[in-house]
Structure formats: C-alpha cells, structure tokens
Design an enzyme around this catalytic site. Sequence first.
Site, PDB file in Angstrom:
ATOM      1  N   ASP A 169       0.847  -1.192   0.000  1.00  9.62           N
ATOM      2  CA  ASP A 169       0.000   0.000   0.000  1.00  9.62           C
ATOM      3  C   ASP A 169       0.885   1.247   0.000  1.00  9.62           C
ATOM      4  OD1 ASP A 169      -2.973   0.876   0.484  1.00  9.62           O
ATOM      5  OD2 ASP A 169      -1.762   2.165   1.790  1.00  9.62           O
TER       6      ASP A 169
ATOM      7  N   ASN B 162      -2.805  12.997  -3.369  1.00 10.88           N
ATOM      8  CA  ASN B 162      -3.879  13.463  -4.248  1.00 10.88           C
ATOM      9  C   ASN B 162      -4.374  14.843  -3.844  1.00 10.88           C
ATOM     10  OD1 ASN B 162      -4.110  11.434  -6.183  1.00 10.88           O
ATOM     11  ND2 ASN B 162      -5.478  10.184  -4.916  1.00 10.88           N
TER      12      ASN B 162
ATOM     13  N   HIS C  77      -5.179  14.745  -8.602  1.00  9.98           N
ATOM     14  CA  HIS C  77      -5.337  13.342  -8.993  1.00  9.98           C
ATOM     15  C   HIS C  77      -4.476  12.962 -10.200  1.00  9.98           C
ATOM     16  CE1 HIS C  77      -8.543  12.128  -6.211  1.00  9.98           C
ATOM     17  NE2 HIS C  77      -8.953  13.391  -6.299  1.00  9.98           N
TER      18      HIS C  77
ATOM     19  N   ASP D 207      -2.018   9.835 -10.232  1.00 11.59           N
ATOM     20  CA  ASP D 207      -1.981   8.768 -11.247  1.00 11.59           C
ATOM     21  C   ASP D 207      -0.554   8.520 -11.722  1.00 11.59           C
ATOM     22  OD1 ASP D 207      -4.692   8.441 -11.079  1.00 11.59           O
ATOM     23  OD2 ASP D 207      -5.161   9.516 -12.938  1.00 11.59           O
TER      24      ASP D 207
ATOM     25  N   GLU E 238      -4.787   2.548  -4.282  1.00  4.51           N
ATOM     26  CA  GLU E 238      -3.330   2.627  -4.156  1.00  4.51           C
ATOM     27  C   GLU E 238      -2.740   1.340  -3.589  1.00  4.51           C
ATOM     28  OE1 GLU E 238      -4.978   4.440  -0.306  1.00  4.51           O
ATOM     29  OE2 GLU E 238      -5.566   4.201  -2.403  1.00  4.51           O
TER      30      GLU E 238
END
Length: 390
Positions: free
Chosen positions: A253, A261, A266, A270, A296
């Site tokens: 994770d 973010n 965002h 990405d 994630e």
Amino acid sequence: MEEQSDPFLMAVLDLNLPDAPNGEIVELVVSRGIPAIVLTALINDDIRDQIMSQEVFDYIIKEGPQSIGLLTDTIRRYVRNQAIFILVVDDSKVTRSLTRRMLEKQNYQVIESGDGKEALQRLKENPQIRLVITDYQMPAMDGFELTAEIRKKIPKDEMAVIGMSAAGNPVLSAKFLQNGANDFVSKPYHEEEFAWRINQNIEMLENIMKLKDAAIKDHLTGLYNRRYFFNTAEKFYENAKRKNLYIGIGMIDIDHFKTINDTYGHAAGDQVLQHLSQILKSSFRASDIVARYGGEEFIVLTANMVAERYSVHFEQLRKKIAGSPAKTNSGDIQATISAGLTTRLGTSLKDMLKEADDLLYQAKAAGRNRVVVKLSPEGDKSALGSIERR
C-alpha cells in the site's frame, strides 16, 4: 547521408524535388540501403510502378493533414515488423526466395521451410513465429494438412495462417479456410496486395491481443487487474497445497496516498501510481503475478522464491521506491510503501490474503514505510522438494 555516421532508421522522401524532379532521390537513398517511404501528390499506374520498383517500404499520397497520421502509422509499422517472425512454407526455392524478398522489404523476420513436416519442426524450434504462409501442393504434407495440424495446437487468434496456390482452383481458398487458415492469396500475387494482406493479418492479431490485455490488465498501471489475480492465484494456491511449488503473497500500500492526491491533484497521483507500478513490475519475475488490487493497493504472488530471500527482496523493494521520486507534471513526488508478506498457506487462499492484509496493517500501525513478513514454519525445503532453489 555523407555527414551522418550513424545509420538512419528510415528516410521519408518527396518524389518530386526541385533539383530531382523525377524521383532521383528515391534511387539514391535506396542504393545506400536506407528504407524509404515515398510521398507523392500525384499517383497513377505508371508512378506506382516506378515507386514500387525502387524497393521502397511504402508510399503515401499527399492528401492533406490526414497524410501525416498515415505517415506516423507507417513508420510505427516498420518498427513493429522488425520483431515479427513469419514462416514461409513452399517446396519451390524460387517462390520462397521471392516471398522472402517481399517480406524482408517490409522489415519482417523470415524463416523458410520446404514442406509441411519441416514447417512443424520450424514452429517447434521458433515459438515466436506469428504468421505462416504456406503453399498448397508440397511433398510429405500439403498446405491443408499443415494448416489443420497447426490449428490442433495454436488458435487463429494467436497465429495467422495464409494459404497460397497457383493451381487456379477457386475451391482451394474455401478448403484452406475450412482447415483453419485466416486468409488466401493466389500465385503469382501482386506485391502491394500481398504486403497489405500480411499487414492486415498481423494487425488483426495485435488487436485481439489488445482486447485480451484490456480484459486482464489495469488500464492505468498496465499491471494485472484484480479479477485476473484471483483467477490465476487460485491455481497457484492449489498447486502449493499439493506441495508442487512454494508461494508467497505480499500486500503493498502507498503511504499517505490521499495526501498526495489532495496536495498535488489526482493527475499527479496517477503518475505516482504508474511510477511505482513500473518499479514493482521490474522487481519480480515473469512467473510471479503483480496486480493492482484497488486504489493505491497492490498485490504480489511469488512462486518458488527461496524463503530466506523474501524479507530481503521486499526490503530492497521498499528502499528502491523510497529512493526513487516519481517525476510528475507537478514536480518530483516522494512516496513510500508499507507491505505485509506471508508464505503461510492457511486453509484457503482467502486465509492467506487476510493474513497478508493483517501484516500490512501492522506495518502501517508501526509507522509506515516498512515491511512485515511471516514465513511458513516449514520453510521452502519441504515444499519445494527437488525444485532448484533461486
């Protein structure tokens, strides 16, 4: 050309230049062994024959801005073809030589065979072959039999077969298709049509592969998706229960991803996901499964990794990610991961996943940017048996 010492990938040539109005540039460039794409505003049969007689890769008619898109696609096709192997099967050396010349001009890699039985051996020796071009009348095994034998092992969406014959019997094409061929051409074939038939069959295979990838890959990261992981991991798990192999599952994770973010947006998030995905993919073998589990979170199933290497390998992975900032449109972003890893099979794959998830939670609770590992008490020795340790 005189000044450039490095070889050219390709030349894009206008057919009519101020100081070379009759296509002289094409002959000059091709004589230096440079593949060429010819641009022309005028086209008729004589001009087409003039262009194709120069052994060029292709020609493009200048019809406006859309021609630029066609040009870039043609250059990509040239580069793509270099990695594609084609098997030519014909008992005539003359036909094989002619076909090889046409295919090599299109930048394909060519393998030859004189009959069907030899062709099957060539396929066994060269599994990278994507397309077979086979004549009908051959000794030992004809084209129909060869096509049927190929289809017993390799489906049409993985390898294309093109039948060919000079017999002039219209039924031949139907019989080839009935035996599993993708296409048929009559000899002697027109070179330009032949090239497009080949290209269309290769593009068909590529489009099918893209559809297959879309079904099993995550569109953002290019890693396997959750559905593929569960479909495949269950088979690995059953083999591990039978002690045919030794597996481990790691849950990974990204730490504080919501903050990334919220701070950078965002789009940058990405890019961080894509950056970490490439590191994950390059850190494991093709025999392992690396998948995006959701958001994630990632999951890795390893097969037959030596037990004592697990902690070392995942710790190296953690350090590599911590030391490799993701380059994004919002600047470099440093991210870290937490991971939980287990090799304990439990009573089901679900149990194994839960334990890996619990270990991940422990890594988070202990301060993040760390790996927590729990190994099977049997180690890898009893599970692997005679499998070579890596």
